[in-house]
Structures are given as structure tokens and as C-alpha cells.
Scaffold this motif. Structure first.
Motif, PDB file in Angstrom:
ATOM      1  N   GLY A 102       0.818  -1.204   0.000  1.00 41.04           N
ATOM      2  CA  GLY A 102       0.000   0.000   0.000  1.00 41.04           C
ATOM      3  C   GLY A 102       0.849   1.250   0.000  1.00 41.04           C
ATOM      4  O   GLY A 102       2.078   1.197   0.047  1.00 41.04           O
ATOM      5  N   THR A 103       0.173   2.379  -0.049  1.00 40.56           N
ATOM      6  CA  THR A 103       0.874   3.656   0.127  1.00 40.56           C
ATOM      7  C   THR A 103       0.499   4.175   1.506  1.00 40.56           C
ATOM      8  O   THR A 103       0.598   3.438   2.472  1.00 40.56           O
ATOM      9  N   PHE A 104       0.065   5.437   1.614  1.00 37.99           N
ATOM     10  CA  PHE A 104      -0.265   5.938   2.936  1.00 37.99           C
ATOM     11  C   PHE A 104      -1.744   5.718   3.241  1.00 37.99           C
ATOM     12  O   PHE A 104      -2.497   6.658   3.466  1.00 37.99           O
ATOM     13  N   TYR A 105      -2.153   4.457   3.250  1.00 34.87           N
ATOM     14  CA  TYR A 105      -3.509   4.111   3.640  1.00 34.87           C
ATOM     15  C   TYR A 105      -3.624   4.178   5.171  1.00 34.87           C
ATOM     16  O   TYR A 105      -2.640   4.094   5.897  1.00 34.87           O
ATOM     17  N   THR A 106      -4.863   4.281   5.644  1.00 34.56           N
ATOM     18  CA  THR A 106      -5.085   4.197   7.080  1.00 34.56           C
ATOM     19  C   THR A 106      -4.882   2.752   7.531  1.00 34.56           C
ATOM     20  O   THR A 106      -4.927   1.815   6.725  1.00 34.56           O
ATOM     21  N   LEU A 107      -4.680   2.564   8.824  1.00 34.47           N
ATOM     22  CA  LEU A 107      -4.493   1.212   9.352  1.00 34.47           C
ATOM     23  C   LEU A 107      -5.735   0.354   9.110  1.00 34.47           C
ATOM     24  O   LEU A 107      -5.623  -0.856   8.872  1.00 34.47           O
ATOM     25  N   GLU A 108      -6.922   0.987   9.124  1.00 32.01           N
ATOM     26  CA  GLU A 108      -8.153   0.241   8.863  1.00 32.01           C
ATOM     27  C   GLU A 108      -8.184  -0.272   7.427  1.00 32.01           C
ATOM     28  O   GLU A 108      -8.564  -1.424   7.168  1.00 32.01           O
ATOM     29  N   GLU A 109      -7.770   0.592   6.476  1.00 38.28           N
ATOM     30  CA  GLU A 109      -7.743   0.179   5.066  1.00 38.28           C
ATOM     31  C   GLU A 109      -6.725  -0.934   4.842  1.00 38.28           C
ATOM     32  O   GLU A 109      -6.975  -1.881   4.093  1.00 38.28           O
ATOM     33  N   LEU A 110      -5.569  -0.810   5.483  1.00 36.58           N
ATOM     34  CA  LEU A 110      -4.538  -1.843   5.332  1.00 36.58           C
ATOM     35  C   LEU A 110      -5.031  -3.183   5.888  1.00 36.58           C
ATOM     36  O   LEU A 110      -4.808  -4.232   5.272  1.00 36.58           O
ATOM     37  N   ALA A 111      -5.693  -3.137   7.059  1.00 40.66           N
ATOM     38  CA  ALA A 111      -6.209  -4.374   7.650  1.00 40.66           C
ATOM     39  C   ALA A 111      -7.310  -4.980   6.780  1.00 40.66           C
ATOM     40  O   ALA A 111      -7.375  -6.203   6.596  1.00 40.66           O
ATOM     41  N   LYS A 112      -8.163  -4.128   6.224  1.00 40.48           N
ATOM     42  CA  LYS A 112      -9.261  -4.603   5.387  1.00 40.48           C
ATOM     43  C   LYS A 112      -8.752  -5.306   4.140  1.00 40.48           C
ATOM     44  O   LYS A 112      -9.307  -6.321   3.702  1.00 40.48           O
ATOM     45  N   GLN A 113      -7.672  -4.768   3.552  1.00 40.48           N
ATOM     46  CA  GLN A 113      -7.126  -5.350   2.332  1.00 40.48           C
ATOM     47  C   GLN A 113      -6.000  -6.345   2.613  1.00 40.48           C
ATOM     48  O   GLN A 113      -5.373  -6.842   1.681  1.00 40.48           O
ATOM     49  N   ASN A 114      -5.736  -6.597   3.892  1.00 44.44           N
ATOM     50  CA  ASN A 114      -4.707  -7.564   4.295  1.00 44.44           C
ATOM     51  C   ASN A 114      -3.331  -7.194   3.735  1.00 44.44           C
ATOM     52  O   ASN A 114      -2.587  -8.043   3.225  1.00 44.44           O
ATOM     53  N   ILE A 115      -2.990  -5.911   3.832  1.00 42.51           N
ATOM     54  CA  ILE A 115      -1.703  -5.402   3.352  1.00 42.51           C
ATOM     55  C   ILE A 115      -0.781  -5.202   4.548  1.00 42.51           C
ATOM     56  O   ILE A 115      -1.162  -4.578   5.538  1.00 42.51           O
ATOM     57  N   THR A 116       0.417  -5.738   4.455  1.00 45.80           N
ATOM     58  CA  THR A 116       1.363  -5.654   5.578  1.00 45.80           C
ATOM     59  C   THR A 116       2.632  -4.870   5.237  1.00 45.80           C
ATOM     60  O   THR A 116       3.576  -4.860   6.015  1.00 45.80           O
ATOM     61  N   ARG A 117       2.665  -4.230   4.073  1.00 48.54           N
ATOM     62  CA  ARG A 117       3.832  -3.428   3.682  1.00 48.54           C
ATOM     63  C   ARG A 117       3.347  -2.145   3.013  1.00 48.54           C
ATOM     64  O   ARG A 117       2.412  -2.178   2.215  1.00 48.54           O
ATOM     65  N   ILE A 118       3.987  -1.021   3.344  1.00 47.68           N
ATOM     66  CA  ILE A 118       3.657   0.239   2.682  1.00 47.68           C
ATOM     67  C   ILE A 118       4.907   0.832   2.060  1.00 47.68           C
ATOM     68  O   ILE A 118       6.031   0.599   2.517  1.00 47.68           O
ATOM     69  N   ASN A 119       4.694   1.617   1.010  1.00 47.42           N
ATOM     70  CA  ASN A 119       5.772   2.262   0.263  1.00 47.42           C
ATOM     71  C   ASN A 119       5.496   3.767   0.287  1.00 47.42           C
ATOM     72  O   ASN A 119       4.531   4.235  -0.317  1.00 47.42           O
ATOM     73  N   VAL A 120       6.317   4.543   1.036  1.00 49.38           N
ATOM     74  CA  VAL A 120       6.003   5.951   1.266  1.00 49.38           C
ATOM     75  C   VAL A 120       7.237   6.831   1.081  1.00 49.38           C
ATOM     76  O   VAL A 120       8.378   6.376   1.144  1.00 49.38           O
ATOM     77  N   ASP A 121       6.971   8.109   0.857  1.00 46.57           N
ATOM     78  CA  ASP A 121       8.017   9.116   0.736  1.00 46.57           C
ATOM     79  C   ASP A 121       8.737   9.264   2.083  1.00 46.57           C
ATOM     80  O   ASP A 121       8.091   9.342   3.129  1.00 46.57           O
ATOM     81  N   TYR A 122      10.072   9.342   2.049  1.00 39.70           N
ATOM     82  CA  TYR A 122      10.849   9.377   3.287  1.00 39.70           C
ATOM     83  C   TYR A 122      10.534  10.600   4.139  1.00 39.70           C
ATOM     84  O   TYR A 122      10.722  10.584   5.359  1.00 39.70           O
ATOM     85  N   LYS A 123      10.019  11.683   3.530  1.00 39.21           N
ATOM     86  CA  LYS A 123       9.759  12.891   4.304  1.00 39.21           C
ATOM     87  C   LYS A 123       8.626  12.709   5.304  1.00 39.21           C
ATOM     88  O   LYS A 123       8.415  13.546   6.174  1.00 39.21           O
ATOM     89  N   ARG A 124       7.887  11.593   5.204  1.00 43.42           N
ATOM     90  CA  ARG A 124       6.871  11.303   6.205  1.00 43.42           C
ATOM     91  C   ARG A 124       7.490  11.048   7.582  1.00 43.42           C
ATOM     92  O   ARG A 124       6.821  11.152   8.597  1.00 43.42           O
TER      93      ARG A 124
END
Length: 454
Positions: A348-370
Motif C-alpha cells: 500500500g501507500t499511505f492508507y489508514t491502518l483500517e484500510e490496510l487491515a481490510k485489504q490484508n496489506i502488511t507493507r507500505i511504500n512511502v516518501d521518506y519525508k513522512r
């Protein structure tokens, strides 16, 4: 005649005062205009900085997380050096005040003038000394509120982050070519990152830009079509373009820190072509590397406009690559992909934790400035693996390492992979020891400086 003289004198005085008033008014007006102009210009430049350098400000904020302890210790040393001219000036003012106190006479007017001057000298002393000691006091106590990820116990330091080669290893070979991906593998990449587009005859190929001018020789072959989207060309034409000469023979280096190529690498780079996605998949399968990519939707009226995701999934499955080696980043049609290729790792990208859990995603790819905001604490607490992009500087990689980030996407894999320990790392006890020693030593030196000048 006397009245005339007096009258003439009065008129001359009136004219004189009028001229003085007019000059003062003009001077005040010009000063006001100048101040407004300076304020306007400064406001304009600040607006430009905050609008167009927004990303840079965030990077500066991140750098403070790494360098703040060193800036703090260095600032205390700087205050010791500044103490010399401050002490000299303050003691000089004290001498002036003493001299004027001795000159006070019985004349009331002269006495008042002298007292006013002494008061001004005292006020000037306070204006110089008070900010100096307030800043010094803040520096003495600032570690109580300072938090730096790189100040921690050695046994709490996480493992070294893994690397995704951004378009391969673009400082060692032309980006998004097989040479670049092979170089990334040689440098120990954990995964390979790329960009996928679809040709007009539905062949997935690797290309980042929305035209072919920067990374191919289309200006020599078909200059009138150089600004057209790569997806409007057939693969038969795309496969003939040179995708490496711009990198090997250009006098402008794509990266500032890029080292010169060897003669063999220069020769190899000059012969690179635009690769198919299939070529990257076969390399990844052979070397057991993860593949992650951005998938660009074809423009309207393209034959694969509404089927490009199905087309790419079919291409991946046809390559016989192990499904767990695909880190699927595109966010569209995830249900279809989970049904067709259940072994893909969804990112995923910057999804909420609820969205990640719903889609069963355990890895995110985000801009380092976060990292600047909260260090991604919520995601780490939920056991979400984090990949940051684009990390090229050693200090930034050290910050990611100290922040327990699992992987980074980088252009500079050949340098970062050689770092065996985070830069600017300190244990809390060592920092506290340095802080107390420097505070005590600086206080002694500053008192000695003031005593010497007194």
C-alpha cells in the motif's frame, strides 16, 4: 527699520522651519516607502521559499533529528567564543558608566543629562548580556527536550534496512535497462524497482518518463515525435531505440556523486535497449529478487486502456516467476489480482491502518519525508513493514536505520550497502556525559573570560 528687520527675520525663520519640516516629511515618507518595499520583497521571497522549497524544508527538519545533538554541543562551544567580545563590550560600557558617574556635578541640568546617559549605558549592557545568558541557559537545558532516533542503546538498534534498486542502479548503468538491474543485483539489492508502460500493440515495457527524449535517441531517429507518449508507439519501433548512449556519452552526469564509468561499462551502457517487463521478471526469478513497479495507465483511446492491469498480471504469470517475488503496488482491481494471483505481496501507500487491515496489506511504500511528522510510529506499532523512497544520502539512510525502517528504495545502492553502522549514532549515556562535561567546561571558561575583562 527695526520692525522690518524683525519682520524679515521672522519670515526667514518661518521659511527655514517650513523647509526643515518639508525635508523631514519627505525623509519620513521615503523611509516608510523603503521599509514597505523591503517588507514586500522579503515576504515575496519567503512565499517563494515556502511554496517551491516545501520539500526542502521537510528535509531540513529531518536532518535536525540526526544532527541536533551535534549542533547542540557545537553551539555551546560557539557561545564560549562569543563570550569574549560580549564580555569586552559589556565591561567597556561599565567603564563608560563609571567615568560619567564621576563627572556628575551640582548643576541640575548637567546632572540629569549624565544620569540619563548612565541609564542608557545600563540598558545597553542588559540588552547585550541578557540575550547571551538566556541563549546559554537554553543550550544548557535543551537535551531534556531533545529526541533523536540515533541516540539509543546499541542493543535496541534494528537490523540494517534492505535495498530496492530504484530503476536498477542508475549511478552504475542507464536507468530502467537490464544493465542497471544487473548492477543492482551485483550490489546486493533485495528488490528491483521499475516503471511499467504498455506499447500500442500491448507489450509491457520499462520506461519512467512520459516521452522518450531524456533516455533514448529518439531525437536522432524521429525528432518530430519526440514529445509523444511512449505508449503510442509499437514495440517493433521501441525495441530499436538506444536507451544507454545518453548515460555513457553525455558530458552532463545524471547524478552529482556519480563516479566515472570504466571503459567496459561505458561500452556496455552505450548498447542498452528499452527492456520488456518479461526480461526483468526473468532476471528476478533467476536471482530470487523482489520486483516492485509503478504501473502507468495508458492514455485514452489506447487499445489496452481498460485492460492494462489484466495484461500485466498475465505477463507476470506467463514468466513463471514465483508469485511471492512480486510486490504489487498499483492500487486498482486488488480483488481481481488476489483471485488471479493469490501469492503476490500487496503493497500500500499511505492508507489508514483500517484500510490496510481490510485489504490484508502488511507493507507500505512511502516518501521518506513522512518521517518528519511522527516517524511512522503507528504503522510500526501495527507491525506494518515500511519501505521509504528515495533514500540516497548516508545520513538519511542512517536515520531510517535508527528509526527501524525495514527497507529503502535508493539510487545510491553501491554506497549505502557499504555502510555497516549508522552514522552519527550515540548511546544516551555518552551523550549525557558529553553534555554535562561541556556545560561545566563552558561555564568555567565564560566566568574566567568575564573576570579577565573586569
Amino acid at each position: 527699520m527695526k520692525l522690518t528687520v524683525y519682520g524679515k527675520t521672522y519670515i526667514e525663520k518661518a521659511i527655514h522651519y517650513k523647509v526643515l519640516f518639508t525635508c523631514d516629511y519627505i525623509e519620513l515618507y521615503l523611509k516608510t516607502v523603503l521599509i514597505l518595499l523591503v517588507v514586500g520583497i522579503c515576504s515575496f521571497f519567503f512565499w517563494l521559499l515556502f511554496t517551491y522549497w516545501k520539500e526542502r524544508w521537510l528535509t531540513i527538519g529531518l536532518s535536525l533529528q540526526v544532527f541536533a545533538p551535534y549542533i547542540h554541543l557545537g553551539s555551546i562551544s560557539m557561545m564560549v567564543m562569543v563570550a569574549w567580545p560580549v564580555a569586552f563590550y559589556v565591561i567597556h560600557l561599565e567603564g563608560e558608566a563609571k567615568i560619567r558617574r564621576y563627572k556628575i556635578t551640582s548643576n541640575e541640568r548637567r546632572r540629569n543629562k549624565m544620569c540619563n546617559m548612565i541609564t542608557k549605558l545600563r540598558a545597553l549592557q542588559v540588552a547585550v548580556v541578557l540575550p547571551f545568558f538566556l541563549i546559554l541557559l537554553c543550550l544548557y537545558v535543551v537535551p531534556w527536550g531533545n529526541h533523536s532516533p540515533c541516540i539509543q542503546e546499541k542493543d535496541k538498534l534494528g537490523p540494517k534496512p534492505s535495498f530496492f534498486g530504484h530503476r536498477g542502479a542508475p549511478m552504475l548503468g542507464p536507468e530502467n535497462t537490464m544493465m542497471s538491474f544487473e548492477k543492482a543485483v551485483e550490489e546486493g539489492a533485495f528488490g528491483l524497482e521499475s516503471d511499467v508502460q504498455i506499447s500500442y500493440d500491448k507489450v509491457p515495457f520499462l520506461m519512467h518518463d512520459y516521452n522518450l527524449r531524456r533516455t533514448t535517441n529518439i531525437m536522432e531517429v524521429l525528432p518530430n515525435a519526440s514529445l509523444r507518449n511512449p505508449t503510442v508507439f509499437y514495440w517493433d519501433f521501441l525495441s530499436t531505440l538506444n536507451a544507454g548512449r545518453w548515460f555513457s556519452h553525455s558530458w552532463i552526469r545524471p547524478f552529482y556523486h556519480m563516479k566515472p564509468l570504466s571503459e567496459a561499462d561505458r561500452e556496455k551502457a552505450s548498447k542498452q535497449k528499452i527492456p520488456k517487463l518479461m526480461e526483468l521478471l526473468k532476471l528476478a526469478q533467476r536471482e530470487k529478487k523482489l520486483v516492485i513497479f509503478d504501473l502507468n495507465a495508458p492514455p485514452p483511446r489506447h487499445p489496452a486502456r481498460y485492460s492494462y492491469i489484466h495484461l500485466v498480471v498475465s505477463e507476470i504469470l506467463d514468466s513463471q516467476i514465483e508469485q511471492h517475488l512480486i510486490a504489487w503496488l498499483p492500487g486498482s482491481e486488488r480483488d481481481y489480482i488476489k483471485d488471479r494471483a493469490p501469492g503476490f505481496q500487496h503493497v500500500g501507500t499511505f492508507y489508514t491502518l483500517e484500510e490496510l487491515a481490510k485489504q490484508n496489506i502488511t507493507r507500505i511504500n512511502v516518501d521518506y519525508k513522512r518521517l518528519y511528522y511522527n516517524g511512522l510510529r503507528e504503522y510500526k506499532a501495527a507491525n506494518i513493514s515500511i519501505n521509504l523512497y528515495i533514500i540516497n544520502e548516508p545520513w538519511l539512510f542512517s536515520l531510517a536505520w535508527c528509526s527501524r525502517i525495514q527497507s529503502v528504495t535508493t539510487d545510491n545502492i553501491q554506497v549505502l550497502n557499504k555502510i555497516n553502522h549508522p552514522y552519527y549514532f550515540m548511546t544516551p549515556n555518552f551523550y549525557i556525559l558529553m553534555w554535562i562535561l561541556l556545560d561545566c567546561a563552558s561555564a568555567v571558561f565564560i566566568v574566567a573570560i568575564f573576570y579577565f575583562h573586569w
